[in-house]
Design a protein around this motif. Structure first.
Motif, PDB file in Angstrom:
ATOM      1  N   ALA A  68       0.825  -1.213   0.000  1.00 31.08           N
ATOM      2  CA  ALA A  68       0.000   0.000   0.000  1.00 31.08           C
ATOM      3  C   ALA A  68       0.861   1.265   0.000  1.00 31.08           C
ATOM      4  O   ALA A  68       0.407   2.336  -0.415  1.00 31.08           O
ATOM      5  N   PHE A  69       2.095   1.138   0.446  1.00 28.57           N
ATOM      6  CA  PHE A  69       3.017   2.276   0.466  1.00 28.57           C
ATOM      7  C   PHE A  69       3.522   2.601  -0.946  1.00 28.57           C
ATOM      8  O   PHE A  69       4.029   3.684  -1.195  1.00 28.57           O
ATOM      9  N   TYR A  70       3.382   1.676  -1.856  1.00 30.28           N
ATOM     10  CA  TYR A  70       3.832   1.835  -3.243  1.00 30.28           C
ATOM     11  C   TYR A  70       2.648   1.722  -4.203  1.00 30.28           C
ATOM     12  O   TYR A  70       2.605   0.828  -5.048  1.00 30.28           O
ATOM     13  N   PRO A  71       1.662   2.613  -4.116  1.00 33.44           N
ATOM     14  CA  PRO A  71       0.447   2.448  -4.928  1.00 33.44           C
ATOM     15  C   PRO A  71       0.688   2.588  -6.434  1.00 33.44           C
ATOM     16  O   PRO A  71      -0.093   2.083  -7.229  1.00 33.44           O
ATOM     17  N   GLN A  72       1.772   3.258  -6.823  1.00 28.86           N
ATOM     18  CA  GLN A  72       2.046   3.468  -8.244  1.00 28.86           C
ATOM     19  C   GLN A  72       2.616   2.222  -8.920  1.00 28.86           C
ATOM     20  O   GLN A  72       2.700   2.162 -10.143  1.00 28.86           O
ATOM     21  N   VAL A  73       3.058   1.241  -8.120  1.00 26.22           N
ATOM     22  CA  VAL A  73       3.781   0.101  -8.672  1.00 26.22           C
ATOM     23  C   VAL A  73       2.862  -1.112  -8.818  1.00 26.22           C
ATOM     24  O   VAL A  73       2.220  -1.532  -7.863  1.00 26.22           O
ATOM     25  N   GLN A  74       2.806  -1.644 -10.036  1.00 25.95           N
ATOM     26  CA  GLN A  74       2.026  -2.842 -10.325  1.00 25.95           C
ATOM     27  C   GLN A  74       2.992  -3.989 -10.627  1.00 25.95           C
ATOM     28  O   GLN A  74       3.882  -3.847 -11.456  1.00 25.95           O
ATOM     29  N   PHE A  75       2.817  -5.103  -9.935  1.00 27.62           N
ATOM     30  CA  PHE A  75       3.697  -6.249 -10.098  1.00 27.62           C
ATOM     31  C   PHE A  75       2.962  -7.421 -10.746  1.00 27.62           C
ATOM     32  O   PHE A  75       1.775  -7.624 -10.505  1.00 27.62           O
ATOM     33  N   THR A  76       3.705  -8.215 -11.516  1.00 20.35           N
ATOM     34  CA  THR A  76       3.213  -9.532 -11.876  1.00 20.35           C
ATOM     35  C   THR A  76       3.389 -10.404 -10.627  1.00 20.35           C
ATOM     36  O   THR A  76       4.059 -10.007  -9.666  1.00 20.35           O
ATOM     37  N   THR A  77       2.837 -11.583 -10.630  1.00 20.30           N
ATOM     38  CA  THR A  77       2.981 -12.481  -9.475  1.00 20.30           C
ATOM     39  C   THR A  77       4.452 -12.776  -9.204  1.00 20.30           C
ATOM     40  O   THR A  77       4.901 -12.744  -8.050  1.00 20.30           O
ATOM     41  N   GLU A  78       5.208 -13.018 -10.247  1.00 23.52           N
ATOM     42  CA  GLU A  78       6.636 -13.318 -10.095  1.00 23.52           C
ATOM     43  C   GLU A  78       7.392 -12.107  -9.528  1.00 23.52           C
ATOM     44  O   GLU A  78       8.213 -12.241  -8.629  1.00 23.52           O
ATOM     45  N   GLU A  79       7.082 -10.915 -10.057  1.00 26.74           N
ATOM     46  CA  GLU A  79       7.736  -9.687  -9.567  1.00 26.74           C
ATOM     47  C   GLU A  79       7.366  -9.411  -8.115  1.00 26.74           C
ATOM     48  O   GLU A  79       8.209  -8.994  -7.319  1.00 26.74           O
ATOM     49  N   GLU A  80       6.124  -9.663  -7.777  1.00 26.65           N
ATOM     50  CA  GLU A  80       5.674  -9.451  -6.403  1.00 26.65           C
ATOM     51  C   GLU A  80       6.415 -10.378  -5.438  1.00 26.65           C
ATOM     52  O   GLU A  80       6.828  -9.956  -4.356  1.00 26.65           O
ATOM     53  N   ASN A  81       6.580 -11.623  -5.819  1.00 24.97           N
ATOM     54  CA  ASN A  81       7.320 -12.569  -4.974  1.00 24.97           C
ATOM     55  C   ASN A  81       8.764 -12.132  -4.794  1.00 24.97           C
ATOM     56  O   ASN A  81       9.326 -12.221  -3.700  1.00 24.97           O
ATOM     57  N   HIS A  82       9.378 -11.627  -5.872  1.00 25.27           N
ATOM     58  CA  HIS A  82      10.755 -11.136  -5.783  1.00 25.27           C
ATOM     59  C   HIS A  82      10.824  -9.910  -4.866  1.00 25.27           C
ATOM     60  O   HIS A  82      11.697  -9.819  -3.992  1.00 25.27           O
ATOM     61  N   PHE A  83       9.904  -8.969  -5.070  1.00 26.47           N
ATOM     62  CA  PHE A  83       9.843  -7.759  -4.244  1.00 26.47           C
ATOM     63  C   PHE A  83       9.721  -8.134  -2.764  1.00 26.47           C
ATOM     64  O   PHE A  83      10.443  -7.614  -1.913  1.00 26.47           O
ATOM     65  N   ARG A  84       8.864  -9.054  -2.487  1.00 23.38           N
ATOM     66  CA  ARG A  84       8.651  -9.500  -1.103  1.00 23.38           C
ATOM     67  C   ARG A  84       9.931 -10.106  -0.511  1.00 23.38           C
ATOM     68  O   ARG A  84      10.246  -9.891   0.660  1.00 23.38           O
ATOM     69  N   SER A  85      10.682 -10.818  -1.326  1.00 23.69           N
ATOM     70  CA  SER A  85      11.896 -11.483  -0.841  1.00 23.69           C
ATOM     71  C   SER A  85      13.018 -10.508  -0.487  1.00 23.69           C
ATOM     72  O   SER A  85      13.956 -10.872   0.220  1.00 23.69           O
ATOM     73  N   LEU A  86      12.938  -9.272  -0.967  1.00 27.38           N
ATOM     74  CA  LEU A  86      13.999  -8.293  -0.730  1.00 27.38           C
ATOM     75  C   LEU A  86      13.951  -7.680   0.673  1.00 27.38           C
ATOM     76  O   LEU A  86      14.936  -7.081   1.120  1.00 27.38           O
ATOM     77  N   TRP A  87      12.838  -7.828   1.345  1.00 26.70           N
ATOM     78  CA  TRP A  87      12.635  -7.180   2.647  1.00 26.70           C
ATOM     79  C   TRP A  87      12.829  -8.183   3.779  1.00 26.70           C
ATOM     80  O   TRP A  87      12.412  -9.322   3.689  1.00 26.70           O
ATOM     81  N   SER A  88      13.421  -7.702   4.870  1.00 27.50           N
ATOM     82  CA  SER A  88      13.558  -8.530   6.072  1.00 27.50           C
ATOM     83  C   SER A  88      12.921  -7.801   7.246  1.00 27.50           C
ATOM     84  O   SER A  88      12.835  -6.569   7.261  1.00 27.50           O
ATOM     85  N   VAL A  89      12.446  -8.556   8.212  1.00 25.31           N
ATOM     86  CA  VAL A  89      11.804  -7.980   9.398  1.00 25.31           C
ATOM     87  C   VAL A  89      12.873  -7.687  10.444  1.00 25.31           C
ATOM     88  O   VAL A  89      13.726  -8.525  10.739  1.00 25.31           O
ATOM     89  N   LYS A  90      12.841  -6.470  10.989  1.00 21.41           N
ATOM     90  CA  LYS A  90      13.761  -6.068  12.060  1.00 21.41           C
ATOM     91  C   LYS A  90      12.910  -5.620  13.247  1.00 21.41           C
ATOM     92  O   LYS A  90      11.921  -4.900  13.071  1.00 21.41           O
ATOM     93  N   THR A  91      13.297  -6.023  14.443  1.00 24.56           N
ATOM     94  CA  THR A  91      12.573  -5.590  15.641  1.00 24.56           C
ATOM     95  C   THR A  91      13.539  -4.863  16.572  1.00 24.56           C
ATOM     96  O   THR A  91      14.734  -5.188  16.637  1.00 24.56           O
ATOM     97  N   PHE A  92      13.006  -3.872  17.265  1.00 24.43           N
ATOM     98  CA  PHE A  92      13.794  -3.051  18.166  1.00 24.43           C
ATOM     99  C   PHE A  92      13.017  -2.841  19.459  1.00 24.43           C
ATOM    100  O   PHE A  92      11.797  -2.663  19.431  1.00 24.43           O
ATOM    101  N   ASN A  93      13.733  -2.851  20.563  1.00 19.87           N
ATOM    102  CA  ASN A  93      13.134  -2.555  21.857  1.00 19.87           C
ATOM    103  C   ASN A  93      13.027  -1.051  22.044  1.00 19.87           C
ATOM    104  O   ASN A  93      13.703  -0.278  21.358  1.00 19.87           O
ATOM    105  N   GLN A  94      12.214  -0.649  23.002  1.00 22.20           N
ATOM    106  CA  GLN A  94      12.086   0.774  23.313  1.00 22.20           C
ATOM    107  C   GLN A  94      13.452   1.347  23.674  1.00 22.20           C
ATOM    108  O   GLN A  94      14.205   0.747  24.435  1.00 22.20           O
ATOM    109  N   TYR A  95      13.778   2.485  23.073  1.00 23.23           N
ATOM    110  CA  TYR A  95      15.011   3.253  23.261  1.00 23.23           C
ATOM    111  C   TYR A  95      16.241   2.613  22.631  1.00 23.23           C
ATOM    112  O   TYR A  95      17.357   3.084  22.843  1.00 23.23           O
ATOM    113  N   ASP A  96      16.061   1.569  21.835  1.00 21.32           N
ATOM    114  CA  ASP A  96      17.184   1.055  21.036  1.00 21.32           C
ATOM    115  C   ASP A  96      17.579   2.108  20.012  1.00 21.32           C
ATOM    116  O   ASP A  96      16.715   2.760  19.409  1.00 21.32           O
TER     117      ASP A  96
END
Length: 194
Positions: A11-39
Motif C-alpha cells: 500500500a506504500f507503493y500504490p504506483q507500482v504494479q507487479f506480476t505475481t513473479e515480480e511481487e514474490n521477488h519484491f517481497r523477498s527483498l525485505w527482512s523484518v527487524k525488531t527493536f526494543n524501546q530506546y534502542d
C-alpha cells in the motif's frame, strides 16, 4: 513476513504494479527487524544500511546539540518510511540518530536491493519522485511553521494533524520537535483542547 505486513508494504507503493513473479521477488527483498524501546536503530557517524518501512512502533530522528541535548527533527510510525535517508542514499556517515521510542517492528531493504527496484521497475521512479517531493514540501512547511507560529499555534497545529501514536510518546521528544521547552509543552498540553 506475514501477509498482513506485506499488504501494508504494498500500500506504500500504490504506483507500482507487479506480476505475481515480480511481487514474490519484491517481497523477498525485505527482512523484518525488531527493536526494543530506546534502542538506537541508527547512530550518528555510521552509514545507514537500510531503508525501513514501519509496521509497528514510533521512532525519532534527532541530532545532538553542543550541550549534548537531543534536537528532534522528525518521527516515523506505523505505515511510514524510516531511516536516515541522506546517509542511506549517499552512503555517507549519518549526522543523525534514529531511536525507537516504542517497541518497533520494521521491514528493511538494503541499498543494493533498493536500487535494483528502480532499475527493474519504471514505476519506482514515479513513486520516488512523489516520495522525495513530499519530504521536501513537508520540510519547507515545517520550517515556515517554526518561524511564523507561536508556541501555542505550533502545539495546536501539530496535535490536530499528528497520529495518535505520537501523542503517547515522551513529551520531551514532542517539545524538542516543536522547538519549545518541556515545561511549555506540558503547560500547553494541560490547557489546550484539540
Amino acid at each position: 513476513m506475514d501477509d498482513a505486513s506485506f499488504t501494508q508494504l504494498k500500500a506504500f507503493y500504490p504506483q507500482v504494479q507487479f506480476t505475481t513473479e515480480e511481487e514474490n521477488h519484491f517481497r523477498s527483498l525485505w527482512s523484518v527487524k525488531t527493536f526494543n524501546q530506546y534502542d538506537l536503530i541508527t547512530e550518528a557517524g555510521n552509514i545507514e544500511r537500510y531503508f525501513y518501512f514501519v509496521l509497528e512502533g514510533v521512532q525519532a530522528i534527532y541530532i545532538l546539540n553542543e550541550k549534548g541535548e537531543k534536537v528532534v527533527l522528525g518521527f516515523s510510525y506505523s505505515g511510514s518510511p524510516s531511516g536516515a535517508f541522506d546517509s542511506f542514499i549517499k552512503k555517507q556517515a549519518s549526522d543523525t540518530f534514529l531511536e525507537a521510542l516504542k517497541p518497533s517492528k520494521m521491514l528493511a531493504i538494503s541499498y543494493e536491493d533498493y536500487q535494483s527496484l528502480f532499475e527493474k521497475h519504471q514505476e519506482f521512479y514515479v513513486w520516488g519522485h512523489q516520495f522525495f517531493q513530499n519530504i521536501l514540501f513537508g520540510r519547507l512547511h515545517r520550517e515556515v511553521e517554526l518561524l511564523t507560529l507561536s508556541a501555542e499555534q505550533r502545539y495546536k497545529t501539530f496535535m490536530q494533524r499528528c497520529p495518535d501514536e505520537l501523542k503517547v510518546i515522551p513529551q520531551k521528544y514532542l517539545a524538542s520537535y516543536l522547538n519549545m521547552k518541556p515545561e511549555t509543552f506540558s503547560r500547553l498540553r494541560s490547557c489546550a483542547s484539540y
